[in-house]
Motif scaffolding. Structure first.
Motif, PDB file in Angstrom:
ATOM      1  N   TYR A 250     -40.621  33.713-144.366  1.00  0.00           N
ATOM      2  CA  TYR A 250     -41.850  33.061-143.945  1.00  0.00           C
ATOM      3  C   TYR A 250     -42.430  32.319-145.153  1.00  0.00           C
ATOM      4  O   TYR A 250     -42.575  32.916-146.225  1.00  0.00           O
ATOM      5  CB  TYR A 250     -42.861  34.095-143.430  1.00  0.00           C
ATOM      6  CG  TYR A 250     -42.364  34.774-142.167  1.00  0.00           C
ATOM      7  CD1 TYR A 250     -42.758  34.313-140.922  1.00  0.00           C
ATOM      8  CD2 TYR A 250     -41.467  35.835-142.216  1.00  0.00           C
ATOM      9  CE1 TYR A 250     -42.286  34.904-139.754  1.00  0.00           C
ATOM     10  CE2 TYR A 250     -40.984  36.429-141.062  1.00  0.00           C
ATOM     11  CZ  TYR A 250     -41.393  35.959-139.831  1.00  0.00           C
ATOM     12  OH  TYR A 250     -40.918  36.529-138.677  1.00  0.00           O
TER      13      TYR A 250
ATOM     14  N   TRP B 202     -48.924  28.822-137.325  1.00  0.00           N
ATOM     15  CA  TRP B 202     -47.478  28.646-137.531  1.00  0.00           C
ATOM     16  C   TRP B 202     -47.055  27.254-137.109  1.00  0.00           C
ATOM     17  O   TRP B 202     -47.518  26.724-136.091  1.00  0.00           O
ATOM     18  CB  TRP B 202     -46.700  29.704-136.741  1.00  0.00           C
ATOM     19  CG  TRP B 202     -47.072  31.100-137.153  1.00  0.00           C
ATOM     20  CD1 TRP B 202     -47.844  31.988-136.447  1.00  0.00           C
ATOM     21  CD2 TRP B 202     -46.729  31.762-138.383  1.00  0.00           C
ATOM     22  NE1 TRP B 202     -48.003  33.156-137.160  1.00  0.00           N
ATOM     23  CE2 TRP B 202     -47.328  33.054-138.351  1.00  0.00           C
ATOM     24  CE3 TRP B 202     -45.982  31.399-139.502  1.00  0.00           C
ATOM     25  CZ2 TRP B 202     -47.189  33.972-139.389  1.00  0.00           C
ATOM     26  CZ3 TRP B 202     -45.849  32.310-140.536  1.00  0.00           C
ATOM     27  CH2 TRP B 202     -46.438  33.573-140.478  1.00  0.00           C
TER      28      TRP B 202
ATOM     29  N   LEU C 239     -42.301  37.659-136.050  1.00  0.00           N
ATOM     30  CA  LEU C 239     -43.336  36.640-135.861  1.00  0.00           C
ATOM     31  C   LEU C 239     -44.403  37.069-134.849  1.00  0.00           C
ATOM     32  O   LEU C 239     -45.601  36.870-135.071  1.00  0.00           O
ATOM     33  CB  LEU C 239     -42.689  35.314-135.439  1.00  0.00           C
ATOM     34  CG  LEU C 239     -43.624  34.123-135.317  1.00  0.00           C
ATOM     35  CD1 LEU C 239     -44.346  33.839-136.630  1.00  0.00           C
ATOM     36  CD2 LEU C 239     -42.854  32.886-134.858  1.00  0.00           C
TER      37      LEU C 239
ATOM     38  N   GLU D 282     -35.033  37.241-142.735  1.00  0.00           N
ATOM     39  CA  GLU D 282     -35.845  36.095-142.332  1.00  0.00           C
ATOM     40  C   GLU D 282     -36.894  35.817-143.393  1.00  0.00           C
ATOM     41  O   GLU D 282     -37.287  36.692-144.167  1.00  0.00           O
ATOM     42  CB  GLU D 282     -36.483  36.294-140.949  1.00  0.00           C
ATOM     43  CG  GLU D 282     -37.380  37.497-140.822  1.00  0.00           C
ATOM     44  CD  GLU D 282     -37.837  37.699-139.369  1.00  0.00           C
ATOM     45  OE1 GLU D 282     -37.131  37.292-138.434  1.00  0.00           O
ATOM     46  OE2 GLU D 282     -38.925  38.270-139.180  1.00  0.00           O
TER      47      GLU D 282
ATOM     48  N   LYS E  38     -39.661  30.406-141.103  1.00  0.00           N
ATOM     49  CA  LYS E  38     -40.846  29.960-140.372  1.00  0.00           C
ATOM     50  C   LYS E  38     -41.926  29.525-141.345  1.00  0.00           C
ATOM     51  O   LYS E  38     -42.201  30.211-142.334  1.00  0.00           O
ATOM     52  CB  LYS E  38     -41.367  31.109-139.512  1.00  0.00           C
ATOM     53  CG  LYS E  38     -42.439  30.712-138.508  1.00  0.00           C
ATOM     54  CD  LYS E  38     -41.869  29.877-137.391  1.00  0.00           C
ATOM     55  CE  LYS E  38     -42.904  29.503-136.339  1.00  0.00           C
ATOM     56  NZ  LYS E  38     -42.319  28.535-135.363  1.00  0.00           N
TER      57      LYS E  38
ATOM     58  N   PHE F 170     -37.033  35.041-134.655  1.00  0.00           N
ATOM     59  CA  PHE F 170     -37.829  35.734-135.664  1.00  0.00           C
ATOM     60  C   PHE F 170     -38.181  37.130-135.172  1.00  0.00           C
ATOM     61  O   PHE F 170     -38.812  37.290-134.134  1.00  0.00           O
ATOM     62  CB  PHE F 170     -39.094  34.936-135.975  1.00  0.00           C
ATOM     63  CG  PHE F 170     -38.817  33.610-136.615  1.00  0.00           C
ATOM     64  CD1 PHE F 170     -38.663  33.519-137.990  1.00  0.00           C
ATOM     65  CD2 PHE F 170     -38.689  32.455-135.851  1.00  0.00           C
ATOM     66  CE1 PHE F 170     -38.395  32.297-138.598  1.00  0.00           C
ATOM     67  CE2 PHE F 170     -38.425  31.235-136.450  1.00  0.00           C
ATOM     68  CZ  PHE F 170     -38.270  31.150-137.819  1.00  0.00           C
TER      69      PHE F 170
END
Lengths: 165, 165
Positions: B87, B163, A7, B85, B150, A4
């Protein structure tokens, strides 16, 4: 193991947000009884653009800020959480004017190897798309009749929202 | 003539936002190449919670932050605007755990007088719903295989995002 890129920084930034968070204990229903539908575009920070606080409004976002993807959320917002007005805000320089559904379906087929039958709800004019979405909401059997619905255009270069008549 | 409870204040607040807006001219593709999917809940201010700037990330929001409503947006974000990516952030005290689809369909029928066949995608556990949505995204033929995804849970009382592993 997925890598990631953001993150670490998101986590660090969230610590600062938590340190300054003084808005706990607010109730679930939005204090301002308003629902905003707007685009996922990265140049829109809706809460800042409208100057709202934690707990004030529901915000639904998707590609283009299209009402058709928002109906499930609107019903939950109105019937269960008591919102009474809707704001539909699209914006200048929107990605939705840059492609057509057949083009994107072809890209998906080429890149991912799958037949894609998604309608991507692109448009050619942001003001017209706002008016179309207000019409869709007004005509939906799932939206409370008579709900005030205001349309606007957000300028990504200035942050200014121009409300439509 | 519709009576908007918040329009005056939103407009006034937007003037202040415009006065401080120094982020014009940013390109359409998100600088951080990230897409966030989260809930419409009023107690989440995603950009502040992640500490991102204008132009940084795509944000898709709907009731619950459900992936099923976000797929059209994800495809546009990945294929046309280069995000790499994802989330997925759901939250504590979510309205989605407070009702069932049959209950809400009954409310709609009673209040609006229409048969409602919407699936409202409620859930009973926010962590499980995040995991379910990550699975849905991973298995979708429209999402680029191997995309890092994520999951996280936002605490509405503290602003903290935890997380998931």
């Amino acid at each position: 193991m997925a890598d990631f890129q953001n993150l670490g920084e998101f986590s660090k930034n969230n610590e600062a947000y938590v340190a300054g968070f003084a808005s706990g204990g607010k109730p679930m229903p939005p204090a301002r009884k308003a629902l905003l539908i707007t685009c996922m575009d990265a140049r829109i920070h809706p809460e800042k653009a409208l100057g709202v606080d934690i707990g004030d409004i529901h915000t639904v976002r998707n590609a283009g800020g299209r009402a058709v993807d928002a109906l499930r959320s609107v019903t939950i917002s109105q019937q269960l959480l008591g919102t009474t007005e809707i704001y539909v805000v699209h914006h200048t320089d929107c990605g939705m004017v840059t492609f057509s559904t057949p083009q994107l379906q072809s890209i998906v087929k080429e890149k991912l190897g799958h037949e894609d039958h998604t309608h991507y709800h692109e448009f050619s004019d942001s003001e017209q798309s706002v008016r179309d979405d207000i019409k869709l909401l007004r005509e939906s059997p799932l939206v409370i009749p008579g709900t005030p619905i205001k349309g606007g255009i957000y300028d990504v270069n200035t942050g200014k929202i121009t409300w439509l008549d």
